[in-house]
Design a protein around this motif. Structure first.
Motif, PDB file in Angstrom:
ATOM      1  N   SER A  96       0.462  -3.455  -3.697  1.00 18.97           N
ATOM      2  CA  SER A  96      -0.731  -3.462  -2.844  1.00 18.97           C
ATOM      3  C   SER A  96      -1.324  -4.860  -2.748  1.00 18.97           C
ATOM      4  N   PHE A  97      -1.366  -5.534  -3.889  1.00 16.96           N
ATOM      5  CA  PHE A  97      -1.867  -6.913  -3.941  1.00 16.96           C
ATOM      6  C   PHE A  97      -1.036  -7.826  -3.041  1.00 16.96           C
ATOM      7  N   SER A  98       0.292  -7.691  -3.113  1.00 17.13           N
ATOM      8  CA  SER A  98       1.199  -8.530  -2.315  1.00 17.13           C
ATOM      9  C   SER A  98       1.087  -8.211  -0.831  1.00 17.13           C
ATOM     10  N   LYS A  99       0.953  -6.918  -0.488  1.00 10.26           N
ATOM     11  CA  LYS A  99       0.802  -6.529   0.924  1.00 10.26           C
ATOM     12  C   LYS A  99      -0.490  -7.109   1.500  1.00 10.26           C
ATOM     13  N   LYS A 100      -1.566  -7.055   0.698  1.00 13.43           N
ATOM     14  CA  LYS A 100      -2.844  -7.606   1.143  1.00 13.43           C
ATOM     15  C   LYS A 100      -2.729  -9.108   1.389  1.00 13.43           C
ATOM     16  N   LEU A 101      -2.068  -9.813   0.498  1.00 14.56           N
ATOM     17  CA  LEU A 101      -1.878 -11.254   0.676  1.00 14.56           C
ATOM     18  C   LEU A 101      -1.076 -11.550   1.930  1.00 14.56           C
ATOM     19  N   ILE A 115       1.494 -22.145   0.852  1.00 15.19           N
ATOM     20  CA  ILE A 115       1.348 -20.731   1.178  1.00 15.19           C
ATOM     21  C   ILE A 115       2.682 -20.141   1.646  1.00 15.19           C
ATOM     22  N   ASP A 116       3.560 -20.989   2.210  1.00 16.20           N
ATOM     23  CA  ASP A 116       4.881 -20.500   2.626  1.00 16.20           C
ATOM     24  C   ASP A 116       5.638 -19.906   1.450  1.00 16.20           C
ATOM     25  N   SER A 117       5.590 -20.593   0.299  1.00 19.27           N
ATOM     26  CA  SER A 117       6.295 -20.083  -0.873  1.00 19.27           C
ATOM     27  C   SER A 117       5.610 -18.838  -1.427  1.00 19.27           C
ATOM     28  N   LEU A 118       4.270 -18.761  -1.308  1.00 13.89           N
ATOM     29  CA  LEU A 118       3.556 -17.550  -1.712  1.00 13.89           C
ATOM     30  C   LEU A 118       3.990 -16.368  -0.855  1.00 13.89           C
ATOM     31  N   LEU A 144      17.335 -11.160 -13.058  1.00 14.05           N
ATOM     32  CA  LEU A 144      17.923 -10.090 -12.251  1.00 14.05           C
ATOM     33  C   LEU A 144      17.653 -10.318 -10.767  1.00 14.05           C
ATOM     34  N   HIS A 145      16.437 -10.812 -10.463  1.00 12.80           N
ATOM     35  CA  HIS A 145      16.073 -11.169  -9.088  1.00 12.80           C
ATOM     36  C   HIS A 145      15.692 -12.650  -9.067  1.00 12.80           C
ATOM     37  N   SER A 146      15.765 -13.255  -7.893  1.00 12.97           N
ATOM     38  CA  SER A 146      15.393 -14.671  -7.787  1.00 12.97           C
ATOM     39  C   SER A 146      15.000 -14.997  -6.361  1.00 12.97           C
ATOM     40  N   ILE A 147      14.233 -16.070  -6.207  1.00 14.02           N
ATOM     41  CA  ILE A 147      13.903 -16.603  -4.879  1.00 14.02           C
ATOM     42  C   ILE A 147      14.337 -18.059  -4.828  1.00 14.02           C
ATOM     43  N   LYS A 148      14.612 -18.539  -3.634  1.00 12.87           N
ATOM     44  CA  LYS A 148      15.114 -19.889  -3.438  1.00 12.87           C
ATOM     45  C   LYS A 148      14.102 -20.681  -2.617  1.00 12.87           C
ATOM     46  N   LEU A 149      13.594 -21.775  -3.207  1.00 11.69           N
ATOM     47  CA  LEU A 149      12.584 -22.603  -2.554  1.00 11.69           C
ATOM     48  C   LEU A 149      12.949 -24.074  -2.672  1.00 11.69           C
ATOM     49  N   HIS A 150      12.419 -24.884  -1.770  1.00 12.29           N
ATOM     50  CA  HIS A 150      12.624 -26.327  -1.871  1.00 12.29           C
ATOM     51  C   HIS A 150      11.990 -26.813  -3.171  1.00 12.29           C
ATOM     52  N   PHE A 151      12.640 -27.745  -3.858  1.00 11.37           N
ATOM     53  CA  PHE A 151      12.180 -28.171  -5.184  1.00 11.37           C
ATOM     54  C   PHE A 151      10.766 -28.734  -5.156  1.00 11.37           C
ATOM     55  N   LYS A 152      10.323 -29.299  -4.008  1.00 12.00           N
ATOM     56  CA  LYS A 152       8.981 -29.874  -3.936  1.00 12.00           C
ATOM     57  C   LYS A 152       7.890 -28.804  -4.030  1.00 12.00           C
ATOM     58  N   GLN A 153       8.256 -27.552  -3.797  1.00 11.26           N
ATOM     59  CA  GLN A 153       7.280 -26.470  -3.845  1.00 11.26           C
ATOM     60  C   GLN A 153       7.066 -25.922  -5.261  1.00 11.26           C
ATOM     61  N   MET A 181       3.256 -17.706  -9.488  1.00  8.30           N
ATOM     62  CA  MET A 181       2.099 -17.286  -8.701  1.00  8.30           C
ATOM     63  C   MET A 181       0.815 -17.850  -9.292  1.00  8.30           C
ATOM     64  N   THR A 182       0.744 -17.937 -10.610  1.00  7.24           N
ATOM     65  CA  THR A 182      -0.425 -18.539 -11.260  1.00  7.24           C
ATOM     66  C   THR A 182      -0.547 -20.018 -10.902  1.00  7.24           C
ATOM     67  N   MET A 183       0.585 -20.713 -10.839  1.00  8.24           N
ATOM     68  CA  MET A 183       0.579 -22.118 -10.429  1.00  8.24           C
ATOM     69  C   MET A 183       0.067 -22.258  -9.004  1.00  8.24           C
ATOM     70  N   LEU A 184       0.485 -21.351  -8.116  1.00  9.23           N
ATOM     71  CA  LEU A 184       0.034 -21.392  -6.725  1.00  9.23           C
ATOM     72  C   LEU A 184      -1.466 -21.104  -6.626  1.00  9.23           C
ATOM     73  N   PHE A 185      -1.935 -20.183  -7.459  1.00 12.16           N
ATOM     74  CA  PHE A 185      -3.374 -19.886  -7.480  1.00 12.16           C
ATOM     75  C   PHE A 185      -4.166 -21.130  -7.874  1.00 12.16           C
ATOM     76  N   LYS A 186      -3.694 -21.833  -8.905  1.00 11.62           N
ATOM     77  CA  LYS A 186      -4.380 -23.042  -9.349  1.00 11.62           C
ATOM     78  C   LYS A 186      -4.348 -24.112  -8.263  1.00 11.62           C
ATOM     79  N   GLU A 187      -3.209 -24.265  -7.607  1.00 16.03           N
ATOM     80  CA  GLU A 187      -3.106 -25.257  -6.534  1.00 16.03           C
ATOM     81  C   GLU A 187      -4.072 -24.934  -5.407  1.00 16.03           C
ATOM     82  N   ASN A 188      -4.174 -23.657  -5.052  1.00 16.91           N
ATOM     83  CA  ASN A 188      -5.084 -23.248  -3.994  1.00 16.91           C
ATOM     84  C   ASN A 188      -6.538 -23.520  -4.378  1.00 16.91           C
ATOM     85  N   LEU A 189      -6.892 -23.227  -5.624  1.00 13.91           N
ATOM     86  CA  LEU A 189      -8.260 -23.437  -6.087  1.00 13.91           C
ATOM     87  C   LEU A 189      -8.618 -24.921  -6.108  1.00 13.91           C
TER      88      LEU A 189
END
Length: 420
Positions: A96-101, A115-118, A144-153, A181-189
């Motif tokens: 629910s949290f992810s859908k809201k975001l 935000i793209d990586s979020l 078991l699961h993974s996501i692929k992002l540019h290293f700068k993110q 996600m915690t790192m992204l939250f801090k960056e946003n703040l």
């Protein structure tokens, strides 16, 4: 459950209610930093209007007060609150949290790049099987699961070698998703505090009254930014090295320390900015309380006030030979044997007693710390923990001989100031 705070709510609130919301949030954030058990507070219900208003109002206060100390404490407290909330989500709540975001991201214009990586992360977390997997007894090393992002993110994860790199892309395993996600939250703040223009609010008497109250509460005058007040020690202890954090927790729990440990802790507080008047208030408050449990120290402030006052003033060079004492280094602390409070945790503690002091320490770092302990490289182990926590790069071999708890504290606080 939009406690990521990407966008503020719209509407009107009476000024007196805004005052109540801010006051309740400040009090709650203090309990979070002090690691006290969470209590229900109607003004901090996750995702509520009050929760959103309180967060964004304190962001405004943080910008207007132009004080790094308060901004630093605010960011740390909000970050700890976010971590606490994220860890308690069920699989359904996480989806629910992810859908809201995702809905908020789609409606928001001119969103920052991170935000793209979020969005990529949330697109995975809305999947039922994935969310259930994340909310079980999930390990940091799970892939078991993974996501692929540019290293700068995800430069912080790359710097700590917690992700694999392939052709400029970082593979973030699911064991690191909550951390990411915690790192992204801090960056946003931090972005909100750095780049939001609130100049027009300086003429709003309601906001300025709130600003005045916060400054008064946290003693944020420009000439006292480096002063450690007695009432702020609990909050500031989040930046203490494990040895001093251990002494602080022992003192708060038992209201007494042995003579040598009280001496070392007093000098540490002195050297990180506590004036003699505040030191008197700090020790008077503790030693006026009845000792909790069996303890060798049988003194109390009421009976031995003159002795304690003389001892404190003596450390500050105001009595006796007028020698201005300095806090001890790590080698001196490690030389202590048979200390009831423990001395250096990396030397004297077993894993059950050491790990609780190493907050958010990964399994990989713990393994390296244990290897250094076996080699009797206790200072190196402490510096490794410091580097992993505050992203500092220091050559342990060159600095370990003269390393001190005060240097640890300065690295920790300087890192936070740099990020702000």
């Amino acid at each position: 459950m939009a406690f990521f705070y990407l966008t503020p709510v719209k509407g009107e609130l009476p000024a007196h209610l805004l005052d109540v919301i801010v006051d309740n949030r400040l009090g709650y954030l203090k309990t979070v930093l002090n690691e006290e058990p969470p209590l229900y507070n109607e003004y901090l219900v996750e995702g509520s209007m009050y929760d959103n208003v309180g967060h964004f109002t304190l962001c405004i206060i943080s910008i207007l007060c132009e004080n790094r100390e308060f901004s630093q404490l605010f960011v740390n407290a909000e970050l700890e609150l976010f971590k606490r909330r994220l860890e308690t989500l069920t699989a359904y709540e996480l989806r629910s949290f992810s859908k809201k975001l995702l809905r908020i991201i789609r409606k928001t214009e001119n969103i920052p790049i991170f935000i793209d990586s979020l969005q990529v992360l949330c697109q995975h977390l809305v999947l039922k099987d994935v969310a259930q997997h994340i909310c079980t007894s999930h390990k940091n090393h799970c892939n078991l699961h993974s996501i692929k992002l540019h290293f700068k993110q995800c430069l912080s994860l790359v710097a700590k070698r917690q992700v694999e790199l392939t052709n400029g892309f970082a593979i973030i395993p699911c064991g690191r998703w909550k951390q990411y996600m915690t790192m992204l939250f801090k960056e946003n703040l931090i972005r909100k505090i750095k780049y939001t223009d609130v100049t027009s609010l300086k003429s709003d008497p309601r906001i300025m009254e709130l600003l005045y109250k916060v400054k008064k509460e946290f003693s944020l005058s420009k000439d006292s930014t480096n002063i450690l007040l007695s009432k702020d020690v609990d909050v500031t202890s989040t930046f203490f090295p494990p040895c001093m954090l251990n002494l602080h927790q022992n003192l708060r729990r038992r209201h007494r320390l042995t003579h040598s440990q009280r001496f070392y802790y007093s000098l540490f507080l002195k050297d990180i900015g506590m004036p003699v008047e505040e030191a008197v208030d700090f020790w008077k408050a503790e030693y006026s309380l009845h000792p909790n449990g069996h303890h060798a120290c049988c003194h109390n402030w009421e009976k031995d006030e003159k002795k304690y006052l003389y001892g404190i003033r003596h450390m500050y060079g105001l009595e006796g030979g007028r020698k201005n004492y300095s806090s001890v280094n790590c080698q001196r602390i490690q030389s202590i044997d048979n200390c009831s409070e423990g001395g250096c945790p990396f030397k004297a503690f077993d894993s059950n007693n050491m790990v609780p002091l190493l907050k958010n320490c990964t399994d990989e770092i713990l393994s390296q710390i244990n290897e250094l302990k076996q080699k009797r490289l206790y200072t190196n182990a402490c510096m490794l923990f410091m580097n992993s926590t505050y992203s500092k790069t220091m050559d342990c071999d060159n600095f370990s001989f003269n390393f001190t708890p005060v240097k640890y504290y300065k690295v920790a606080t300087d890192e936070e100031k740099m990020e702000l």
